[in-house]
Design a protein around this motif. Sequence first.
Motif, short mmCIF file in Angstrom:
data_model
loop_
_atom_site.label_atom_id
_atom_site.label_comp_id
_atom_site.label_asym_id
_atom_site.label_seq_id
_atom_site.Cartn_x
_atom_site.Cartn_y
_atom_site.Cartn_z
N ASN A 87 0.87 -0.94 -0.27
CA ASN A 87 -0.24 -0.15 -0.53
C ASN A 87 1.27 1.12 0.26
N THR A 88 0.76 1.94 -0.88
CA THR A 88 1.79 2.97 -0.96
C THR A 88 1.48 3.96 0.02
N GLY A 89 2.71 4.57 0.47
CA GLY A 89 1.96 5.55 1.56
C GLY A 89 1.93 4.95 2.69
N ALA A 90 2.08 3.73 2.93
CA ALA A 90 1.71 3.25 3.89
C ALA A 90 1.88 2.14 4.56
N THR A 91 0.99 1.55 5.76
CA THR A 91 1.53 0.31 6.99
C THR A 91 0.47 -0.86 6.51
N GLU A 92 0.29 -1.03 5.77
CA GLU A 92 -1.16 -2.52 5.74
C GLU A 92 -1.00 -3.85 6.65
N LEU A 93 -1.27 -3.74 7.87
CA LEU A 93 -1.26 -5.20 8.14
C LEU A 93 -2.60 -6.02 8.14
N SER A 94 -2.61 -7.13 8.37
CA SER A 94 -3.72 -7.70 8.71
C SER A 94 -3.82 -9.08 9.48
N ASP A 95 -4.90 -9.61 10.55
CA ASP A 95 -4.80 -11.05 10.22
C ASP A 95 -2.87 -11.75 11.63
N VAL A 96 -3.10 -10.80 11.88
CA VAL A 96 -1.69 -10.45 13.36
C VAL A 96 -3.16 -11.32 14.25
N SER A 97 -1.94 -12.03 14.46
CA SER A 97 -1.91 -13.28 15.97
C SER A 97 -0.25 -13.64 16.76
N GLY A 98 -0.69 -14.03 17.87
CA GLY A 98 0.53 -14.98 18.38
C GLY A 98 0.83 -13.97 20.32
N ARG A 99 2.32 -13.77 19.94
CA ARG A 99 2.04 -13.42 21.69
C ARG A 99 3.67 -12.96 22.05
N ILE A 100 3.42 -11.98 22.90
CA ILE A 100 5.09 -11.31 22.84
C ILE A 100 4.97 -10.94 24.44
N GLU A 101 6.01 -11.16 24.71
CA GLU A 101 6.15 -11.13 26.19
C GLU A 101 6.88 -9.74 26.72
N MET A 102 5.95 -9.52 27.82
CA MET A 102 6.18 -7.38 27.96
C MET A 102 7.80 -7.60 28.26
N ASN A 103 8.79 -8.93 28.71
CA ASN A 103 9.98 -7.40 28.27
C ASN A 103 10.07 -7.41 27.43
N ARG A 104 10.12 -7.72 25.68
CA ARG A 104 10.15 -7.43 25.07
C ARG A 104 10.10 -5.59 24.33
N LEU A 105 9.58 -5.36 25.51
CA LEU A 105 8.74 -3.99 25.06
C LEU A 105 8.81 -3.10 26.59
N ASP A 106 9.50 -2.14 25.24
CA ASP A 106 9.68 -0.36 26.45
C ASP A 106 8.72 0.08 27.24
N ALA A 107 8.68 -0.44 27.94
CA ALA A 107 6.86 0.03 28.76
C ALA A 107 7.84 1.49 30.04
N ARG A 108 9.27 1.93 29.58
CA ARG A 108 9.45 3.00 30.74
C ARG A 108 8.90 4.30 30.67
N VAL A 109 8.77 4.37 29.14
CA VAL A 109 7.32 6.20 28.87
C VAL A 109 5.78 5.94 30.20
N TRP A 110 5.53 4.54 29.85
CA TRP A 110 4.67 4.41 29.99
C TRP A 110 4.41 3.94 32.21
N LEU A 111 5.64 3.07 32.29
CA LEU A 111 5.46 2.97 33.88
C LEU A 111 7.25 3.20 34.49
N VAL A 112 6.81 4.96 34.76
CA VAL A 112 7.95 4.97 35.00
C VAL A 112 8.46 3.75 36.60
N ASN A 113 8.27 4.21 37.52
CA ASN A 113 8.35 3.25 39.25
C ASN A 113 8.41 1.66 38.61
N ALA A 114 7.60 0.97 37.87
CA ALA A 114 7.09 0.11 37.94
C ALA A 114 7.10 -0.92 36.10
N ARG A 115 7.78 -2.30 37.09
CA ARG A 115 8.26 -2.89 35.35
C ARG A 115 7.10 -4.10 35.06
N PRO A 116 6.19 -3.98 33.82
CA PRO A 116 5.38 -4.59 33.77
C PRO A 116 5.99 -5.97 33.23
#
Length: 236
Positions: A87-116
């Motif tokens: 899709n020219t000029g866009a990122t288009e995804l569909s049927d995305v499934s699976g899992r991600i461990e929370m320690n793979r996500l950078d949540a420091r911006v959202w939670l300063v004093n705790a780690r998910p």
Amino acid sequence: MRKLLWLVLLAIPLVIVVTLPARVIVPRLDIGRDVSEVEGTLWKGEAVWQQPGFAPLDIQWYWDGGRSWSWQANGVGVDLDGSWRLNTGATELSDVSGRIEMNRLDARVWLVNARPRGHVELDVQRALIVDGQPPEIDGRLVWRDARLEGAVQESLGEITVQLDSGTQGQRARVESTAPGAIRVQGDIELAAERYDVDLWLRASPDRPDLRRQIAWLGEPQPDGQVRVQLSGALGW
């Protein structure tokens, strides 16, 4: 003889495109310096994506026909698959499934004093991201075995995020869907260049000691809840 000559002339560029190595094409797609070790062709291949600060991911793709490709992303803490549409000029995804461990996500911006901790299960039917426009994402994320570590060390049970790209813009409804020591509910709104988060945390009635702990995460309310409000720029 003339018809055969024209067929040959048309076939030569087609064969070149089909067999062109992906390592030649990928740099021209401007997908960033984090992608390396590209092998195969545009129609079927693999590469390595190095997310800064995390273990690399193996990416595989193959052509489904038309303007669609299937892809998989696997690595430490990540197991995803889905479809990508040209899709020219866009990122288009569909049927995305699976899992991600929370320690793979950078949540420091959202939670300063705790780690998910825990993991997120994805079931996204559609995602369309265009520069300068609000994202359009429809689906559901479930944060299982949800818990916090740090200033607060408690179970959150299970939290479901329902994504809806309706006429009012991109919204995400957050709600606890399984018991935990802390209950969470609220909304997230996404605009073209910023996000706004409004979450409410409530300690379990049999855990009044948690009120003081979760107070670190936001603004305590008279009824014992803690309101967490965040806003900032999006980095797609």
